[in-house]
Enzyme design. Sequence first.
Site, mmCIF file in Angstrom:
data_model
loop_
_atom_site.group_PDB
_atom_site.id
_atom_site.type_symbol
_atom_site.label_atom_id
_atom_site.label_comp_id
_atom_site.label_asym_id
_atom_site.label_seq_id
_atom_site.Cartn_x
_atom_site.Cartn_y
_atom_site.Cartn_z
ATOM 1 N N PHE A 126 0.878 -1.163 0.000
ATOM 2 C CA PHE A 126 0.000 0.000 0.000
ATOM 3 C C PHE A 126 0.917 1.215 0.000
ATOM 4 O O PHE A 126 1.868 1.287 0.783
ATOM 5 C CB PHE A 126 -0.884 -0.017 1.251
ATOM 6 C CG PHE A 126 -1.905 1.076 1.250
ATOM 7 C CD1 PHE A 126 -3.028 0.993 0.443
ATOM 8 C CD2 PHE A 126 -1.734 2.203 2.032
ATOM 9 C CE1 PHE A 126 -3.969 2.017 0.433
ATOM 10 C CE2 PHE A 126 -2.679 3.224 2.028
ATOM 11 C CZ PHE A 126 -3.798 3.126 1.225
ATOM 12 N N ASP A 195 3.550 -5.093 8.245
ATOM 13 C CA ASP A 195 2.316 -4.314 8.233
ATOM 14 C C ASP A 195 1.155 -5.309 8.193
ATOM 15 O O ASP A 195 1.016 -6.074 7.233
ATOM 16 C CB ASP A 195 2.311 -3.402 6.997
ATOM 17 C CG ASP A 195 1.048 -2.573 6.893
ATOM 18 O OD1 ASP A 195 -0.007 -2.996 7.409
ATOM 19 O OD2 ASP A 195 1.096 -1.499 6.260
ATOM 20 N N TYR A 220 -9.325 -0.378 11.741
ATOM 21 C CA TYR A 220 -10.655 -0.068 11.202
ATOM 22 C C TYR A 220 -11.105 -1.034 10.113
ATOM 23 O O TYR A 220 -12.165 -0.843 9.537
ATOM 24 C CB TYR A 220 -10.736 1.378 10.698
ATOM 25 C CG TYR A 220 -9.597 1.849 9.834
ATOM 26 C CD1 TYR A 220 -9.498 1.479 8.499
ATOM 27 C CD2 TYR A 220 -8.637 2.704 10.352
ATOM 28 C CE1 TYR A 220 -8.456 1.928 7.720
ATOM 29 C CE2 TYR A 220 -7.581 3.168 9.570
ATOM 30 C CZ TYR A 220 -7.504 2.770 8.247
ATOM 31 O OH TYR A 220 -6.475 3.221 7.480
ATOM 32 N N LYS A 221 -10.319 -2.057 9.853
ATOM 33 C CA LYS A 221 -10.728 -3.052 8.859
ATOM 34 C C LYS A 221 -11.347 -4.247 9.591
ATOM 35 O O LYS A 221 -12.468 -4.145 10.077
ATOM 36 C CB LYS A 221 -9.525 -3.442 8.004
ATOM 37 C CG LYS A 221 -8.928 -2.249 7.234
ATOM 38 C CD LYS A 221 -7.743 -2.670 6.375
ATOM 39 C CE LYS A 221 -7.031 -1.459 5.776
ATOM 40 N NZ LYS A 221 -7.821 -0.790 4.736
ATOM 41 N N ARG A 369 -12.658 -5.361 -5.745
ATOM 42 C CA ARG A 369 -12.120 -5.947 -4.517
ATOM 43 C C ARG A 369 -13.261 -6.292 -3.572
ATOM 44 O O ARG A 369 -14.122 -5.445 -3.298
ATOM 45 C CB ARG A 369 -11.171 -4.918 -3.873
ATOM 46 C CG ARG A 369 -10.115 -5.510 -2.973
ATOM 47 C CD ARG A 369 -9.160 -4.432 -2.493
ATOM 48 N NE ARG A 369 -9.834 -3.464 -1.642
ATOM 49 C CZ ARG A 369 -9.235 -2.796 -0.641
ATOM 50 N NH1 ARG A 369 -7.958 -2.990 -0.384
ATOM 51 N NH2 ARG A 369 -9.911 -1.926 0.078
#
Lengths: 394, 394
Positions: A126, A195, A220-221, A369
């Site tokens: 990312f 990560d 937050y995922k 996705r």
Amino acid sequence: MTELALRARKLDASDELAELRSRFVLDDVVYLDGNSLGALPANVPDRLQDVVRRQWGELRIRSWDESGWWTAPERIGDRIAPLVGAAKGQIVVGDSTSVNVFKALVAAVRMAGDARDEILVDATTFPTDGYIAESAARMTGRTLRPVAPGEVRDALTDRTAAVLLNHVDYRTGRLHDLPALTAAIHASGALAVWDLCHSAGALPVGLDEHGVDLAVGCTYKYLNGGPGSPAYLYVRKELQDRFDSPLPGWNSHAEPFGMSPAYTPAPGALRGRVGTPDILSMLALEAALEIWDDVSITAVRAKSLALTDFFLECVAACTEPGRVESLTPEAHDERGSQVALRCADAGKVMKRLIERGVVGDFRHPDVLRFGFTPLYVGFGEVERAAWVLGEVLG
Amino acid sequence: MTELALRARKLDASDELAELRSRFVLDDVVYLDGNSLGALPANVPDRLQDVVRRQWGELRIRSWDESGWWTAPERIGDRIAPLVGAAKGQIVVGDSTSVNVFKALVAAVRMAGDARDEILVDATTFPTDGYIAESAARMTGRTLRPVAPGEVRDALTDRTAAVLLNHVDYRTGRLHDLPALTAAIHASGALAVWDLCHSAGALPVGLDEHGVDLAVGCTYKYLNGGPGSPAYLYVRKELQDRFDSPLPGWNSHAEPFGMSPAYTPAPGALRGRVGTPDILSMLALEAALEIWDDVSITAVRAKSLALTDFFLECVAACTEPGRVESLTPEAHDERGSQVALRCADAGKVMKRLIERGVVGDFRHPDVLRFGFTPLYVGFGEVERAAWVLGEVLG
């Protein structure tokens, strides 16, 4: 009812995690974007009202002690710990993932010593990890070399200080081999920084077991902490005394209220703290994490793989051959908890899916996705998503 | 009724800001700790429930666009702007004060160029600024020199890259001369970085008018944003193109969703953003700032000075001579919005004050600190606080 719909019904009936869905606020939308923003846990709104109305509104400043605000970063870190295979006392919550990448990578480079002048970074990462790694390299006088995770082994030398890798690729959903890569990095004498944004809460990580040095992740995922909820930093116990933060804010001081002009770092994980913790977001996250109290991450992983397997099967059955191409590995040990489909006009296709109540997201230039959060996604929804996709693609 | 109590009653009756108190959740405690944690604005709880239940719970991922989450950092920055004398487009909200000090100071040093190898930092500063300045110096290869604000002029040389100063001293409440010091710093060719934690929301700052280069501040004191609410960063318009962030996260990219491996900074203030903004805390802050829509910071300053004047007068009348000593300057142009009293056994004294419903705070080793938030503190409370202090001190 089709054969796939019948299968979905059976799978849902035998899903031991099915009742967890009731712990979230959901509707009849098929929400396959929990890998971007997790759904709202049902206990969060009331908790946050208590934090705001009573803790802030009535107790005010007293809440720093009486409501446990001051110790929230490490207390909530200890709640995340079992989900990523860490013993207590090694994780603090706070700041954004980007800021934690900076702390972790600069600290790793400093631990590696001056003779090691190169940082390797996942070239498929990312983007923010790469940008921050570039800054960390610049500010520590190191060279940054982007390499694909598959090329890390060959790129390691006695000049490698640290390697920053993603556990799961945000775009393709590919799961990288954390144990083997960490071992290879260690064999070269470098430090491994992982990560976990796209793996924590979706699959076992095993930080302690595999000897990971430092790790960061968002909440937050798959951890459902809320939009932009604070990230976390893991520093392996044996390294904590050598953790030399580039952001030595007063919250990481051994005596934060001593107001000394000289900086003396605190012992333990809280050396990774910086400024005043963001209490409202942090305590919403704490409530969200209570959902996991009786949940096994192994069971979550098993369901995650069953969901993505079933989705791939349904997509194959519902779409014309060649219309979409999966970028997500078939092999279970190379797959995270998402499916990425390459597709012509992916942006428009995702827009139509969302209009029809199937929410995934679009990643530039041609990727659909779909994230599968085992805590609240069911097999019936998976079948429906594939069926709607087939209709949208004509 | 004493003469002072009568005076207080008259002052309250003619206080044009008195009705603002109804915009906060308060009780009969005399709350003189708003310089540590501002009281709860009455509109925040319902706003936050809407953010949680509807924006997160129902709209979920769509809220990044539809609820304006993505643009919150600069939108809320524009709300803070008039309070600190800044035109729009120069402030972004996010991260902690410590992290913003790091961004501001590193960026300032980079703008100053390689020939300037020294950073001056306020030796009387809140410690975190000094710790972070030390790290900024170390990571940019500069030397850090702590100097008292009164000695800055003499310390400036053609080697000075940047100076980090506090507008108001957190301990004594002394207000430093921002216009004159900024001018002196500029005359030496250095950049001025101001920490506004203890001034923003209590008095006019005049960032644009006085040509301040960079500034940071928290939002949980006089701006009442909530515990640990996000801080802000001001970058003067003319410098924004040269703002070279040490924390170039993806939120500061010119095309954040382009997912490019190459970093291209965004134009304008949002170059100061880093990672995903902390939405719950940020939108609570946004609600808190709406209180200021019809409030003049000049009127706030006038009331602040009247409150601290009156408190000093009441303390003199209510306590034995010599029992406490004010560390806060008498002169209005040297005074922030707090009064610091040196006092034997200050820790115990503050504890007893709090037990009796007068909340200030204790600062090591011997300081009683009382903050006066003009939006909700009245003159009757000031008189009561002094009277209780007199009783406690015997």
